[in-house]
Design a protein around this motif. Structure first.
Motif, PDB file in Angstrom:
ATOM      1  N   UNK A 164       0.837  -1.209   0.000  1.00 19.62           N
ATOM      2  CA  UNK A 164       0.000   0.000   0.000  1.00 19.62           C
ATOM      3  C   UNK A 164       0.867   1.251   0.000  1.00 19.62           C
ATOM      4  N   UNK A 165       1.870   1.290   0.870  1.00 20.91           N
ATOM      5  CA  UNK A 165       2.759   2.454   0.913  1.00 20.91           C
ATOM      6  C   UNK A 165       3.625   2.540  -0.343  1.00 20.91           C
ATOM      7  N   UNK A 166       4.066   1.388  -0.852  1.00 21.26           N
ATOM      8  CA  UNK A 166       4.915   1.382  -2.035  1.00 21.26           C
ATOM      9  C   UNK A 166       4.202   1.807  -3.297  1.00 21.26           C
ATOM     10  N   UNK A 167       2.885   1.637  -3.347  1.00 25.08           N
ATOM     11  CA  UNK A 167       2.125   1.959  -4.556  1.00 25.08           C
ATOM     12  C   UNK A 167       2.192   3.439  -4.914  1.00 25.08           C
ATOM     13  N   UNK A 168       2.535   4.307  -3.961  1.00 25.84           N
ATOM     14  CA  UNK A 168       2.627   5.743  -4.248  1.00 25.84           C
ATOM     15  C   UNK A 168       3.740   6.053  -5.241  1.00 25.84           C
ATOM     16  N   UNK A 169       4.654   5.095  -5.471  1.00 24.95           N
ATOM     17  CA  UNK A 169       5.715   5.308  -6.452  1.00 24.95           C
ATOM     18  C   UNK A 169       5.171   5.385  -7.875  1.00 24.95           C
ATOM     19  N   UNK A 170       4.051   4.717  -8.133  1.00 23.52           N
ATOM     20  CA  UNK A 170       3.531   4.640  -9.503  1.00 23.52           C
ATOM     21  C   UNK A 170       3.078   6.008 -10.025  1.00 23.52           C
ATOM     22  N   UNK A 171       2.180   6.727  -9.325  1.00 25.14           N
ATOM     23  CA  UNK A 171       1.802   8.051  -9.837  1.00 25.14           C
ATOM     24  C   UNK A 171       2.968   9.034  -9.871  1.00 25.14           C
ATOM     25  N   UNK A 172       3.925   8.889  -8.938  1.00 25.17           N
ATOM     26  CA  UNK A 172       5.086   9.781  -8.957  1.00 25.17           C
ATOM     27  C   UNK A 172       5.899   9.572 -10.234  1.00 25.17           C
ATOM     28  N   UNK A 173       6.096   8.321 -10.639  1.00 26.63           N
ATOM     29  CA  UNK A 173       6.841   8.036 -11.863  1.00 26.63           C
ATOM     30  C   UNK A 173       6.078   8.500 -13.097  1.00 26.63           C
ATOM     31  N   UNK A 174       4.770   8.300 -13.123  1.00 28.15           N
ATOM     32  CA  UNK A 174       3.961   8.758 -14.256  1.00 28.15           C
ATOM     33  C   UNK A 174       4.017  10.282 -14.380  1.00 28.15           C
ATOM     34  N   UNK A 175       3.931  10.968 -13.250  1.00 29.53           N
ATOM     35  CA  UNK A 175       3.999  12.428 -13.267  1.00 29.53           C
ATOM     36  C   UNK A 175       5.372  12.898 -13.724  1.00 29.53           C
ATOM     37  N   UNK A 176       6.418  12.184 -13.332  1.00 29.88           N
ATOM     38  CA  UNK A 176       7.773  12.502 -13.786  1.00 29.88           C
ATOM     39  C   UNK A 176       7.853  12.459 -15.318  1.00 29.88           C
ATOM     40  N   UNK A 177       7.291  11.419 -15.914  1.00 30.98           N
ATOM     41  CA  UNK A 177       7.321  11.293 -17.374  1.00 30.98           C
ATOM     42  C   UNK A 177       6.559  12.443 -18.033  1.00 30.98           C
ATOM     43  N   UNK A 178       5.369  12.739 -17.521  1.00 30.49           N
ATOM     44  CA  UNK A 178       4.554  13.829 -18.073  1.00 30.49           C
ATOM     45  C   UNK A 178       5.280  15.162 -17.925  1.00 30.49           C
ATOM     46  N   UNK A 179       5.892  15.372 -16.764  1.00 34.08           N
ATOM     47  CA  UNK A 179       6.649  16.611 -16.519  1.00 34.08           C
ATOM     48  C   UNK A 179       7.785  16.766 -17.522  1.00 34.08           C
ATOM     49  N   UNK A 180       8.539  15.711 -17.750  1.00 26.63           N
ATOM     50  CA  UNK A 180       9.675  15.783 -18.665  1.00 26.63           C
ATOM     51  C   UNK A 180       9.232  16.068 -20.095  1.00 26.63           C
ATOM     52  N   UNK A 181       8.055  15.573 -20.461  1.00 31.06           N
ATOM     53  CA  UNK A 181       7.586  15.736 -21.835  1.00 31.06           C
ATOM     54  C   UNK A 181       6.951  17.093 -22.095  1.00 31.06           C
TER      55      UNK A 181
END
Length: 385
Positions: A164-181
């Motif tokens: 449950x706590x580890x799942x927060x990594x997924x939206x952070x990584x997706x947002x990172x990709x969107x931010x970079x693009x």
């Protein structure tokens, strides 16, 4: 031709980035019973899971001008998102209290870097709409907290608290990709601005932000455990915090929509401070009977106070560099103040087995804000004084 991202895209980025800045903290309260059982955490140690991220926010926010000049907004926010993702992912493998506390510090560093640089980014991209965009950014922050607090206990019942706590990594990584693009990258070298440590108005802004954010962090950390003490199931206590943070989101949206009608921010500031005081009074006097009223008052009050504090701060600057320096000082010192609130509440809980005294102390501190907000007249900018 203007090559900046559109205002709509910037608003979406502000929301997405903001959503990732609180789950690493907000998910802890509803899971505290499980964490204390599996990792033998005391209340004082548990308080560090909120206090350390908030303290790291303060320490690294003070480095905001340096980060702005050396890393830039684009690269700095990207690094912050990656640190949040790394801290969340590491929680999947936690097997002792010290490791969990270390991830809190790492995630807090990522949050701090991102929070220090996003206001300057918003101010640079669309300076005329900086107040509205800041309102959306803080609304995203509160939305992320609402989602994490409401879903953490039910999720832990099915997949365990580590996943449950580890799942927060997924939206952070997706947002990172969107931010970079789509964030637009760096447009120009940003000049270094010194922290306004010799300016009295900057200190007042810092104290105001610190006390107001202290109420937010205290509620975020200890509202679910408080109601669990009163006999509520952990899932229901998590839903209660989720409802409160959802109310904060509504308040943040209202601030974004209406704040342009109040060039003098003092009246709305005083109003929302009163809401917070009344909400804390409900928690002290009759927490079971007045739980819905407490949630509405605290949600509206804290949810509006947080963005208003940052908007009032941005009112005192005229450039992205000034925004970075002043926000770094206000947030840096403010988060150091705010970080003490959940820690001392944890100590009180260990010593007295109750959180009522913590709510009472917070109400007294928040009352001081009624005096401070009278000083924030529209004229007299920090950058010019």
């Amino acid at each position: 031709m203007d090559s900046r991202p559109t205002k709509t895209l910037i608003a979406l980025l502000a929301l997405l980035v903001g959503i990732n800045l609180r789950p690493i903290i907000a998910a802890i309260g509803p899971l505290l019973e499980m964490l204390q059982r599996d990792l033998a955490l005391t209340s004082t140690q548990a308080s560090l899971l909120t206090t350390l991220p908030v303290m790291m926010m303060g320490v690294f926010a003070l480095a905001g001008p340096w980060l702005l000049s050396r890393m830039g907004e684009h690269r700095g926010v990207a690094v912050g998102l990656l640190l949040i993702a790394a801290a969340s992912g590491l929680r999947t493998y936690v097997d002792e209290a010290a490791t969990l506390i270390a991830t809190a510090a790492l995630g807090g560093t990522g949050i701090a870097i991102t929070q220090a640089l996003m206001p300057a980014y918003l101010k640079r991209m669309h300076p005329q709409s900086a107040g509205t965009l800041m309102g959306l950014f803080t609304t995203g922050i509160m939305a992320g907290a609402a989602i994490a607090s409401a879903t953490s206990a039910p999720s832990a019942d099915h997949i365990g608290w580590r996943l449950t706590l580890g799942a927060a990594a997924i939206p952070a990584l997706l947002t990172f990709v969107i931010w970079m693009l789509w964030s637009g990258g760096e447009r120009a070298k940003t000049t270094f601005e010194k922290l306004p440590i010799q300016n009295a108005r900057a200190w007042l802004l810092m104290a105001f932000f610190g006390i107001g954010t202290g109420a937010y962090t205290l509620v975020l950390a200890w509202l679910p455990p408080y109601y669990i003490e009163l006999g509520w199931p952990s899932t229901n206590a998590g839903y209660l915090l989720g409802a409160l943070t959802l109310t904060e989101v509504i308040a943040g949206l209202l601030v974004s929509a209406l704040i342009h009608r109040f060039p003098d921010r003092r009246a709305p500031l005083a109003f929302v401070v009163l809401l917070v005081i009344l909400g804390l009074a409900c928690l002290i006097a009759a927490p079971r009977e007045l739980a819905p009223l407490a949630i509405i008052l605290l949600g509206l009050g804290i949810g509006a106070l947080f963005p208003l504090s940052l908007i009032v701060t941005l009112d005192h600057v005229n450039s992205p560099a000034q925004a970075g320096a002043l926000l770094a000082f206000v947030q840096g010192g403010g988060y150091l103040i705010a970080g003490t609130m959940p820690f001392f509440a944890g100590v009180l809980r260990d010593q007295m087995a109750s959180l009522r005294l913590a709510w009472a102390g917070m109400a007294i501190f928040v009352a001081v804000l009624l005096i401070l907000c009278r000083r924030f007249a529209p004229k007299g900018a920090v950058a010019q004084s």
